[in-house]
Design an enzyme around this catalytic site. Structure first.
Site, PDB file in Angstrom:
ATOM      1  N   LYS A 147      51.968  27.927 119.619  1.00  0.00           N
ATOM      2  CA  LYS A 147      52.509  27.011 120.657  1.00  0.00           C
ATOM      3  C   LYS A 147      52.305  25.842 120.449  1.00  0.00           C
ATOM      4  O   LYS A 147      53.203  24.950 120.385  1.00  0.00           O
ATOM      5  CB  LYS A 147      52.347  27.374 122.041  1.00  0.00           C
ATOM      6  CG  LYS A 147      52.953  28.649 122.487  1.00  0.00           C
ATOM      7  CD  LYS A 147      52.751  28.792 124.133  1.00  0.00           C
ATOM      8  CE  LYS A 147      53.164  30.368 124.439  1.00  0.00           C
ATOM      9  NZ  LYS A 147      52.952  30.384 125.882  1.00  0.00           N
TER      10      LYS A 147
ATOM     11  N   ASP B   2      57.367  28.054 130.420  1.00  0.00           N
ATOM     12  CA  ASP B   2      56.695  28.705 131.061  1.00  0.00           C
ATOM     13  C   ASP B   2      56.491  28.403 132.779  1.00  0.00           C
ATOM     14  O   ASP B   2      56.367  29.092 133.627  1.00  0.00           O
ATOM     15  CB  ASP B   2      55.056  28.847 130.802  1.00  0.00           C
ATOM     16  CG  ASP B   2      55.028  29.809 129.579  1.00  0.00           C
ATOM     17  OD1 ASP B   2      55.702  30.814 129.449  1.00  0.00           O
ATOM     18  OD2 ASP B   2      54.064  29.606 128.629  1.00  0.00           O
TER      19      ASP B   2
HETATM   20  P1  NAP Z   1      44.140  31.607 127.179  1.00  0.00           P
HETATM   21  O1  NAP Z   1      45.102  30.173 126.720  1.00  0.00           O
HETATM   22  O2  NAP Z   1      43.367  32.371 126.241  1.00  0.00           O
HETATM   23  O3  NAP Z   1      43.469  31.223 128.436  1.00  0.00           O
HETATM   24  C1  NAP Z   1      42.755  32.112 129.083  1.00  0.00           C
HETATM   25  C2  NAP Z   1      41.889  31.562 130.288  1.00  0.00           C
HETATM   26  O4  NAP Z   1      41.215  32.627 130.963  1.00  0.00           O
HETATM   27  C3  NAP Z   1      40.823  30.612 129.864  1.00  0.00           C
HETATM   28  O5  NAP Z   1      41.064  29.633 131.010  1.00  0.00           O
HETATM   29  C4  NAP Z   1      39.792  31.182 129.838  1.00  0.00           C
HETATM   30  O6  NAP Z   1      38.464  30.288 130.361  1.00  0.00           O
HETATM   31  C5  NAP Z   1      39.715  32.296 131.000  1.00  0.00           C
HETATM   32  N1  NAP Z   1      39.279  33.515 130.873  1.00  0.00           N
HETATM   33  C6  NAP Z   1      39.207  34.201 129.564  1.00  0.00           C
HETATM   34  N2  NAP Z   1      38.260  35.297 129.889  1.00  0.00           N
HETATM   35  C7  NAP Z   1      37.414  35.119 130.889  1.00  0.00           C
HETATM   36  C8  NAP Z   1      36.517  35.686 131.532  1.00  0.00           C
HETATM   37  N3  NAP Z   1      35.967  36.887 130.873  1.00  0.00           N
HETATM   38  N4  NAP Z   1      35.834  35.158 132.564  1.00  0.00           N
HETATM   39  C9  NAP Z   1      36.391  34.120 133.017  1.00  0.00           C
HETATM   40  N5  NAP Z   1      37.479  33.399 132.570  1.00  0.00           N
HETATM   41  C10 NAP Z   1      38.016  33.825 131.292  1.00  0.00           C
HETATM   42  O7  NAP Z   1      45.263  32.638 127.767  1.00  0.00           O
HETATM   43  P2  NAP Z   1      46.800  32.205 128.462  1.00  0.00           P
HETATM   44  O8  NAP Z   1      47.894  32.264 127.383  1.00  0.00           O
HETATM   45  O9  NAP Z   1      46.543  31.053 129.363  1.00  0.00           O
HETATM   46  O10 NAP Z   1      47.269  33.691 129.190  1.00  0.00           O
HETATM   47  C11 NAP Z   1      46.276  33.796 130.579  1.00  0.00           C
HETATM   48  C12 NAP Z   1      47.062  34.937 131.189  1.00  0.00           C
HETATM   49  O11 NAP Z   1      48.328  34.630 131.698  1.00  0.00           O
HETATM   50  C13 NAP Z   1      47.163  36.294 130.326  1.00  0.00           C
HETATM   51  O12 NAP Z   1      46.826  37.475 131.168  1.00  0.00           O
HETATM   52  C14 NAP Z   1      48.560  36.371 129.826  1.00  0.00           C
HETATM   53  O13 NAP Z   1      48.957  37.525 129.685  1.00  0.00           O
HETATM   54  C15 NAP Z   1      49.171  35.693 131.345  1.00  0.00           C
HETATM   55  N6  NAP Z   1      50.526  35.149 131.037  1.00  0.00           N
HETATM   56  C16 NAP Z   1      51.553  35.372 131.373  1.00  0.00           C
HETATM   57  C17 NAP Z   1      52.917  34.817 131.404  1.00  0.00           C
HETATM   58  C18 NAP Z   1      54.189  35.377 132.090  1.00  0.00           C
HETATM   59  O14 NAP Z   1      55.219  35.021 131.607  1.00  0.00           O
HETATM   60  N7  NAP Z   1      53.811  35.927 133.103  1.00  0.00           N
HETATM   61  C19 NAP Z   1      52.729  33.804 130.397  1.00  0.00           C
HETATM   62  C20 NAP Z   1      51.779  33.524 129.723  1.00  0.00           C
HETATM   63  C21 NAP Z   1      50.550  34.090 130.023  1.00  0.00           C
HETATM   64  P3  NAP Z   1      37.871  29.448 129.264  1.00  0.00           P
HETATM   65  O15 NAP Z   1      38.477  28.287 129.253  1.00  0.00           O
HETATM   66  O16 NAP Z   1      36.365  29.493 129.813  1.00  0.00           O
HETATM   67  O17 NAP Z   1      37.788  30.037 128.036  1.00  0.00           O
END
Ligand code: NAP
Length: 287
Positions: A70, A106
């Protein structure tokens, strides 16, 4: 029927095999009677710019962009919308004449899911977002733009939390896990609750202390597979209103569809296609 005149749109990412976007967007093209086709390309990290170049070379009608491309996609566009610029990330590339533009749909998808599907207006609401990655930042920015009263970011790492809080504007602050207690709307923007994320003892980890949740709250989990995460099950058990991430996924795709075709998408056909794909996935995995 695919012909020489068929317009091609695509999603690029890695991994991409399980993307619901082809099902959702092909359903939208079909419902609109448009001669468009949407496919998924697995593009490894480091090749995102080449994928954007391919949009130009091949004359694709539009491109969806997902992890990990992205930010690179945003940098490779000729122009960005305000939200894509603020987030430094584009998930939807579209043409304006010969200018390749990048948008980030998003946050708009998240707001549409709340407002249009659930009838919830976040204006004035006290919101807590757990997680500050790409999705958490997009939601923080959207809630700030939607005049949420407070946007509290709770994240295990402080720097991403500060970044997300800034994106929410004056309403944005970094908070602590207990802030969930005073919120009207709580959003899980971590992957904790996805089937693939399992704790060392085999349990499905929760992103927050569910004993803080009350029946007065709306709990949104951005995860859509499974449809009911452990967080949503616990929140439902406490009488809270629960929303999963499918609406956001459908509505962000709807924004892409409008960008590409200037037509109104058939949201119900898109949703039905996503649910069929999810059901097939569940059946294939043997649950
Ligand atoms: P990302 O950029 O990898 O960010 C993940 C976030 O979760 C970070 O803040 C990370 O914290 C935190 N995290 C990961 N593992 C963790 C753990 N074990 N304990 C505590 N915090 C943890 O991912 P993303 O793209 O934002 O996606 C996040 C979620 O949203 C996913 O489940 C994805 O499928 C969902 N999503 C849904 C949509 C939709 O259209 N519904 C769109 C986009 C994403 P740190 O900063 O400390 O690493």
């Amino acid at each position: 029927m695919v012909s020489g005149a068929t317009r091609l749109a695509a999603v690029v990412g890695d991994p991409i095999r399980h993307s619901l976007s082809p099902a959702i967007l092909n359903a939208a093209f079909e419902a609109a009677g448009l001669d468009w086709l949407y496919v998924a390309f697995q593009v490894p990290e480091g090749e995102g710019r080449a994928a954007v170049d391919a949009v130009r070379t091949l004359g694709l009608g539009g491109l969806s962009v997902t992890m990990p491309h992205k930010a690179v996609a945003a940098a490779a566009c000729d122009e960005l919308t305000g939200v894509a610029k603020a987030l430094g990330a584009a998930n939807c590339l579209y043409w304006q004449g010969t200018t390749l533009c990048g948008d980030n749909t998003d946050g708009a998808g998240f707001l549409d899911a709340l407002r249009l599907d659930e009838g919830i207006d976040p204006a004035g609401a006290r919101c807590v977002i757990v997680g500050a990655g790409g999705a958490g930042r997009a939601v923080a920015h959207a809630l700030g733009e939607a005049d949420a009263g407070r946007v509290v970011i709770v994240n295990r790492s402080p720097r991403p939390a500060e970044h997300a809080a800034r994106l929410a504007g004056p309403a944005g602050v970094v908070g602590a896990p207990h802030d969930v207690a005073g919120a009207d709307i709580v959003v899980n923007a971590t992957p904790l609750g996805m089937g693939t994320v399992v704790a060392t003892d085999g349990s499905k980890p929760l992103p927050l202390d569910v004993d803080l949740l009350t029946s007065a709250q709306v709990i949104v989990d951005l995860i859509y597979d499974p449809a009911t995460t452990p967080l949503l099950a616990a929140a439902h058990g406490r009488g809270a209103r629960t929303v999963n991430g499918l609406g956001m996924l459908i509505h962000q795709a709807a924004h892409a569809f409008r960008r590409w075709t200037s037509e109104e998408p058939a949201l119900e056909a898109m949703s039905a296609a996503a649910l069929r794909q999810l059901a097939r996935r569940t059946a294939d995995s043997g649950y």
